[in-house]
Motif scaffolding. Structure first.
Motif, PDB file in Angstrom:
ATOM      1  N   ARG A  68       3.324  -0.244  -8.872  1.00 20.77           N
ATOM      2  CA  ARG A  68       3.534   1.173  -9.197  1.00 20.77           C
ATOM      3  C   ARG A  68       3.135   2.095  -8.054  1.00 20.77           C
ATOM      4  O   ARG A  68       3.756   3.128  -7.830  1.00 20.77           O
ATOM      5  CB  ARG A  68       2.747   1.559 -10.450  1.00 20.77           C
ATOM      6  N   SER A  69       2.106   1.721  -7.323  1.00 17.05           N
ATOM      7  CA  SER A  69       1.639   2.536  -6.193  1.00 17.05           C
ATOM      8  C   SER A  69       2.289   2.113  -4.872  1.00 17.05           C
ATOM      9  O   SER A  69       2.039   2.728  -3.835  1.00 17.05           O
ATOM     10  CB  SER A  69       0.125   2.444  -6.061  1.00 17.05           C
ATOM     11  N   TRP A  79      -4.326 -10.952  -7.591  1.00 18.58           N
ATOM     12  CA  TRP A  79      -4.307 -10.113  -8.787  1.00 18.58           C
ATOM     13  C   TRP A  79      -3.155  -9.123  -8.675  1.00 18.58           C
ATOM     14  O   TRP A  79      -2.579  -8.936  -7.616  1.00 18.58           O
ATOM     15  CB  TRP A  79      -5.634  -9.389  -8.986  1.00 18.58           C
ATOM     16  N   ARG A  80      -2.868  -8.505  -9.787  1.00 20.53           N
ATOM     17  CA  ARG A  80      -1.859  -7.448  -9.857  1.00 20.53           C
ATOM     18  C   ARG A  80      -2.508  -6.217 -10.454  1.00 20.53           C
ATOM     19  O   ARG A  80      -3.169  -6.297 -11.476  1.00 20.53           O
ATOM     20  CB  ARG A  80      -0.669  -7.894 -10.689  1.00 20.53           C
ATOM     21  N   ARG A 117      10.016  -3.895   3.530  1.00 17.82           N
ATOM     22  CA  ARG A 117       9.695  -5.071   2.717  1.00 17.82           C
ATOM     23  C   ARG A 117       9.177  -4.593   1.364  1.00 17.82           C
ATOM     24  O   ARG A 117       8.449  -3.608   1.271  1.00 17.82           O
ATOM     25  CB  ARG A 117       8.627  -5.949   3.376  1.00 17.82           C
ATOM     26  N   SER A 118       9.512  -5.342   0.335  1.00 13.46           N
ATOM     27  CA  SER A 118       9.045  -4.999  -1.005  1.00 13.46           C
ATOM     28  C   SER A 118       7.572  -5.376  -1.151  1.00 13.46           C
ATOM     29  O   SER A 118       7.037  -6.195  -0.389  1.00 13.46           O
ATOM     30  CB  SER A 118       9.870  -5.745  -2.058  1.00 13.46           C
TER      31      SER A 118
END
Length: 188
Positions: A172-173, A186-187, A150-151
């Motif tokens: 990114r991680s 949050w991102r 899964r993404s």
């Protein structure tokens, strides 16, 4: 140490399978709406890539948590750097289980970080700006997770759909953070 299902849990699963198929999903008392579609039997699959441990267990049946399985969860979630075990807040496990069901995956979560001792959190914070000073990890209320099938976006969306706790997306991680604190996103 590898953990797996035991005969007693299989018996419980069989005994309640028919009930789970026809019953409405229970509402988690401390987080209304959290477990929509979670069922009357809850299970969790986790692997810890740092220690090689795996868990695939039913942890909740008909409104009751299974203490022996919670002990196994606490162990796999431990701060492996300090070898400290802390009782994991079951609401975090419930969020993980509900998100996995929403994603319709049978893959175990890869647990990147569960409980963190204050010493480990300080060390990680000194290496990364993304580590919170008062992290929910230090209260055993959070998990950083990855799934190979899964993404990050799919996991994030499933966590947000649970409408319980915090959900952070770290593209990114390649992991998602779930916690049982206030509802927020949050991102990173």
């Amino acid at each position: 140490m590898t953990k797996s299902n035991v005969v007693g849990r299989r018996a419980l699963l069989g005994a309640f399978a028919g009930i789970a198929a026809v019953s409405a999903a229970p509402v988690f008392a401390n987080a209304p709406g959290l477990l929509t579609g979670a069922g009357n039997i809850r299970s969790i699959k986790i692997s810890n890539p740092r220690t090689g441990e795996r868990l695939d267990s039913v942890y909740w049946v008909e409104g009751e948590y299974i203490p022996q399985v919670l002990d196994e969860i606490n162990f796999i979630f431990r701060d492996w750097r300090q070898n400290e075990v802390h009782a994991v807040d079951v609401r975090t496990i419930d969020i993980m289980a509900a998100a996995a069901r929403r994603m319709e995956t049978s893959e175990p979560y890869s647990l990147l970080s569960g409980y963190r001792s204050p010493a480990t959190n300080r060390m990680l914070r000194s290496r990364s700006r993304g580590v919170a000073r008062n992290s929910y990890h230090m209260q055993a209320m959070a998990a950083d997770l990855r799934l190979s099938t899964r993404s990050v976006q799919n996991m994030y969306d499933a966590g947000v759909a649970c409408n319980a706790g915090g959900v952070g997306r770290y593209g990114r991680s390649n992991f998602v953070h779930f916690d049982c604190g206030p509802v927020r996103t949050w991102r990173g």
